[in-house]
Design a protein around this motif. Structure first.
Motif, mmCIF file in Angstrom:
data_model
loop_
_atom_site.group_PDB
_atom_site.id
_atom_site.type_symbol
_atom_site.label_atom_id
_atom_site.label_comp_id
_atom_site.label_asym_id
_atom_site.label_seq_id
_atom_site.Cartn_x
_atom_site.Cartn_y
_atom_site.Cartn_z
ATOM 1 N N UNK A 50 0.833 -1.202 0.000
ATOM 2 C CA UNK A 50 0.000 0.000 0.000
ATOM 3 C C UNK A 50 0.870 1.256 0.000
ATOM 4 N N UNK A 51 0.731 2.137 0.971
ATOM 5 C CA UNK A 51 1.425 3.436 0.941
ATOM 6 C C UNK A 51 2.784 3.426 1.646
ATOM 7 N N UNK A 52 3.232 2.276 2.082
ATOM 8 C CA UNK A 52 4.522 2.208 2.774
ATOM 9 C C UNK A 52 5.649 2.638 1.817
ATOM 10 N N UNK A 53 6.577 3.506 2.250
ATOM 11 C CA UNK A 53 7.699 3.897 1.385
ATOM 12 C C UNK A 53 8.440 2.671 0.847
ATOM 13 N N UNK A 54 8.913 2.801 -0.391
ATOM 14 C CA UNK A 54 9.507 1.641 -1.062
ATOM 15 C C UNK A 54 10.766 2.037 -1.833
ATOM 16 N N UNK A 55 11.749 1.137 -1.826
ATOM 17 C CA UNK A 55 12.951 1.285 -2.635
ATOM 18 C C UNK A 55 13.070 0.028 -3.495
ATOM 19 N N UNK A 56 13.047 0.206 -4.819
ATOM 20 C CA UNK A 56 13.179 -0.926 -5.735
ATOM 21 C C UNK A 56 14.659 -1.200 -5.981
ATOM 22 N N UNK A 57 15.060 -2.445 -5.787
ATOM 23 C CA UNK A 57 16.456 -2.860 -5.991
ATOM 24 C C UNK A 57 16.513 -3.850 -7.147
ATOM 25 N N UNK A 58 17.132 -3.433 -8.250
ATOM 26 C CA UNK A 58 17.323 -4.329 -9.397
ATOM 27 C C UNK A 58 18.608 -5.118 -9.165
ATOM 28 N N UNK A 59 18.446 -6.294 -8.594
ATOM 29 C CA UNK A 59 19.602 -7.115 -8.251
ATOM 30 C C UNK A 59 20.078 -7.920 -9.473
#
Length: 283
Positions: A50-59
């Motif tokens: 939902x609205x939780x802050x997110x960091x996308x990591x392209x591993x």
């Protein structure tokens, strides 16, 4: 792919547990495979996080086509996401995670400071489908083995809190797949990179899919690895598999040759590649 039963009960349980634990974390690290920037994203994640802050990591960016990776990083940023391309086993990559997290959480950190709260470690949850490298990332952050690793899905079985220095606490979680493939192409891509157990698949069909993909997008890499002539490279797929089988000394054992093709792709012996093509995004 529609006949594969691959959403076991422990994944449904993991999804419930993730939803319950979200309130304890500041940020979610969404770990995806840089070779599959769309196909390795869990479509349920938006609903769960939902609205939780997110960091996308392209591993696994060291295994992916660098041109494609840059295009996908820009795409996610245009979608409003914070994103990093990294290799979980490299110090230089992993050291970017805390600064990037602080940037995402800048407003929260400023509010806490105004309220007179002492700075504390960022609490994060690592989410991703199986085999995107979560355990490798955790072990490298810790500088020791704190999580089981393996080039197969389902290695991480439960949740655990892990502390990394004074700046970061991570809640590890098992990989969560989604209940149904809407697109069989996604299933094939996930299978090729090992997100689905091999005993659920026909490996010769998967190998033919792999050969078709490489002959279209990375023909020189295929040609070099299997010593193919120009004429051989563009044979119809079953014949191309037969040629490679013979060249490798497997006679007519196409299943063994299929296993070899898939294994060599996963080991990076065919070179860097990206299965999700940015230019096909609109399709």
């Amino acid at each position: 792919m529609s006949t594969i039963q691959w959403f076991p009960g422990h994944m449904a349980k993991a999804r419930r547990e993730v939803s319950e634990k979200l309130k304890f974390v500041d940020i979610v690290f969404e770990l995806i495979d840089a070779r599959l920037p769309l196909s390795s994203r869990n479509p349920m994640l938006d609903q769960i996080v939902q609205q939780k802050p997110r960091l996308i990591l392209l591993n696994k960016s060291d295994l992916a086509d660098p041109i494609q990776t840059n295009l996908w990083v820009n795409y996610f940023r245009e979608q409003g996401h914070a994103v990093l391309a990294l290799t979980a086993k490299e110090d230089k990559s992993v050291k970017q995670i805390v600064p990037a997290s602080k940037k995402v959480l800048a407003e929260k950190i400023a509010r806490d400071k105004e309220r007179g709260l002492k700075p504390r470690a960022i609490r994060a949850m690592v989410l991703g489908i199986p085999n995107v490298g979560k355990s490798t990332l955790l072990n490298h952050l810790a500088g020791k083995k704190v999580a089981s690793t393996g080039n197969r899905p389902g290695v991480t079985k439960g949740q655990q809190w892990l502390r990394f220095g004074s700046q970061l606490e991570l809640l590890d979680t098992p990989g969560i797949l989604w209940p149904k493939f809407e697109d069989p192409e996604v299933g094939k891509k996930l299978a090729l990179t090992g997100a689905i157990k091999d005993d659920l698949l026909h490996l010769d069909d998967l190998a033919l899919y792999q050969l078709d993909f490489f002959s279209r997008f990375y023909p020189e890499q295929l040609k070099e690895r299997y010593k193919l002539s120009d004429d051989e490279l563009f044979l119809e797929l079953p014949k191309l598999l037969m040629v490679i089988t013979e060249k490798r000394g497997f006679k007519d054992d196409y299943e063994r040759a299929s296993e070899m093709l898939i294994l060599e792709l996963r080991q990076g012996r065919l070179g860097r590649f990206t299965l999700d093509r940015f230019e096909e995004l609109s399709e």
